[in-house]
Design a protein around this motif. Structure first.
Motif, mmCIF file in Angstrom:
data_model
loop_
_atom_site.group_PDB
_atom_site.id
_atom_site.type_symbol
_atom_site.label_atom_id
_atom_site.label_comp_id
_atom_site.label_asym_id
_atom_site.label_seq_id
_atom_site.Cartn_x
_atom_site.Cartn_y
_atom_site.Cartn_z
ATOM 1 N N PHE A 21 -5.859 0.508 7.126
ATOM 2 C CA PHE A 21 -6.002 0.103 5.725
ATOM 3 C C PHE A 21 -7.213 0.767 5.073
ATOM 4 O O PHE A 21 -7.181 1.108 3.886
ATOM 5 N N TYR A 22 -8.296 0.919 5.839
ATOM 6 C CA TYR A 22 -9.523 1.474 5.268
ATOM 7 C C TYR A 22 -9.365 2.952 4.882
ATOM 8 O O TYR A 22 -10.178 3.476 4.127
ATOM 9 N N GLU A 23 -8.341 3.579 5.414
ATOM 10 C CA GLU A 23 -8.106 4.987 5.063
ATOM 11 C C GLU A 23 -7.483 5.132 3.679
ATOM 12 O O GLU A 23 -7.414 6.234 3.147
ATOM 13 N N LEU A 39 0.838 -1.206 0.000
ATOM 14 C CA LEU A 39 0.000 0.000 0.000
ATOM 15 C C LEU A 39 0.870 1.252 0.000
ATOM 16 O O LEU A 39 0.573 2.230 -0.698
ATOM 17 N N ASP A 40 1.940 1.221 0.777
ATOM 18 C CA ASP A 40 2.848 2.375 0.822
ATOM 19 C C ASP A 40 3.483 2.648 -0.537
ATOM 20 O O ASP A 40 3.822 3.794 -0.854
ATOM 21 N N LEU A 41 3.625 1.588 -1.341
ATOM 22 C CA LEU A 41 4.215 1.734 -2.668
ATOM 23 C C LEU A 41 3.168 2.084 -3.729
ATOM 24 O O LEU A 41 3.502 2.224 -4.912
ATOM 25 N N GLY A 42 1.912 2.191 -3.305
ATOM 26 C CA GLY A 42 0.853 2.597 -4.229
ATOM 27 C C GLY A 42 0.132 1.457 -4.915
ATOM 28 O O GLY A 42 -0.647 1.682 -5.850
ATOM 29 N N ILE A 43 0.368 0.208 -4.486
ATOM 30 C CA ILE A 43 -0.279 -0.948 -5.100
ATOM 31 C C ILE A 43 -1.700 -1.107 -4.554
ATOM 32 O O ILE A 43 -1.919 -1.012 -3.347
ATOM 33 N N PHE A 47 -7.454 0.043 -1.006
ATOM 34 C CA PHE A 47 -7.639 -1.199 -0.251
ATOM 35 C C PHE A 47 -9.121 -1.555 -0.225
ATOM 36 O O PHE A 47 -9.949 -0.765 0.207
ATOM 37 N N VAL A 48 -9.432 -2.747 -0.722
ATOM 38 C CA VAL A 48 -10.813 -3.232 -0.748
ATOM 39 C C VAL A 48 -10.821 -4.655 -0.206
ATOM 40 O O VAL A 48 -9.959 -5.468 -0.555
#
Length: 326
Positions: A296-298, A264-268, A303-304
């Motif tokens: 994660f929900y932020e 997520l930090d890398l934009g994936i 993120f789904v």
């Protein structure tokens, strides 16, 4: 305006109603109540009072807090649409999704059926684990499968795969398995070679992965190339580590959560599948707490998570059919 908001909060029945696509889960033994929204995918553990208020059509004396009321509206648990209008909306969403899927050719590539997990319900495990009849046509297929699918894709097969992909003029493929991101040197070489071929042809990819080995491939996590990863978690740590068994019965929950955070930090984009059945559905709220703790929900639009019913796909479950690791 502010006045209308106050009125709507005090008398929500005048403005809104519970969605026809709300799904209510009451676990009385654990005194837990969970509500899921069918088309937004939202899920949350809520108080019994709020649960009863929603399920009754807002006919109890309970008054939600301003925060609860805002969340219910944002996640479509409350709607101003009529049942017919809401049904029309869902049909439009499904139609748009179907059109997107049918517009371009969809190709799924399996580099190997090999996997370092031994999930009890895996539908592929017999392809590489169980014995097959010798005196049948399937034995010929088994010999080929074991050579290619268990040890990985050969250069010849990979070249043929790229010829096929190029003939379809696809812009993206899905990498599946087995497990595409295996950590050993042989599988890393095959996976990296295939990915290099995709980049050379300017083809993006999505991946379906168990999430335990991403640290070995983190240099490939470019959101301009890797559009999304689907990863499965079966509940909080004490549930997941019993159902999705890592190599040598290794516990993998913490590693997967850490890898999701890095991705997520890398934009994936991460699509998190929650496999549920009667043995773990009451524990899903614990995983929700982990997601909230990690914020994660932020990650809106990144993120789904979604629920999927699971059954044991193995046609055999005798002890002799499984290796020591299982």
């Amino acid at each position: 305006n502010t006045e209308n908001t106050k009125i709507a909060q005090a008398f929500p029945q005048l403005f809104e109603r519970p969605s026809s696509y709300n799904i209510y889960h009451a676990f009385e033994e654990q005194s837990q109540h969970v509500v899921t929204q069918g088309y937004s995918g939202a899920m949350k553990r809520i108080s019994k009072e709020l649960f009863d208020w929603l399920q009754s059509g807002m006919r109890t004396d309970y008054l939600p807090s301003e925060g609860d009321y805002k969340w219910l509206r944002e996640q479509h648990f409350l709607t101003r649409k009529t049942p017919l209008q809401e049904q029309k909306l869902v049909k439009q969403v499904l139609k748009a999704a179907t059109e997107r899927q049918s517009k371009d050719a969809s190709i799924v590539v399996i580099l190997s059926y090999d996997c370092d997990f031994r999930c009890r319900y895996c539908f592929e495990r017999e392809s590489v684990q169980l014995p097959r009849p010798r005196s049948s046509l399937s034995s010929l297929r088994t010999t080929a499968d074991r050579g290619i699918l268990k040890t990985g894709m050969s250069d010849q097969v990979m070249n043929s795969a790229f010829e096929f992909i190029e003939s379809k003029e696809v812009k993206e493929i899905t990498l599946f398995g087995g497990e595409p991101f295996l950590p050993d040197e042989t599988n890393q070489k095959i996976t990296r070679s295939f990915i290099a071929g995709l980049k050379k042809r300017q083809i993006t990819m999505s991946v379906v992965s168990n999430g335990a080995n991403w640290q070995h491939y983190i240099d490939l996590f470019d959101p301009n190339f890797l559009t999304s990863i689907d990863v499965t978690i079966d509940g909080p740590k004490h549930i997941h580590d019993k159902r999705r068994i890592g190599p040598g019965k290794k516990q993998t929950f913490e590693t997967i959560i850490q890898n999701i955070r890095k991705a997520l930090d890398l934009g994936i984009k991460i699509h998190c599948r929650l496999n549920v059945d009667k043995t773990n559905v009451a524990e899903i709220h614990g995983l929700n707490d982990v997601f909230e703790k990690n914020r994660f929900y932020e990650r809106k639009g990144q993120f789904v998570c979604y629920l999927a019913n699971v059954t044991n796909s193995s046609i055999k479950n005798k002890k002799e059919n499984f290796g020591p690791i299982e």
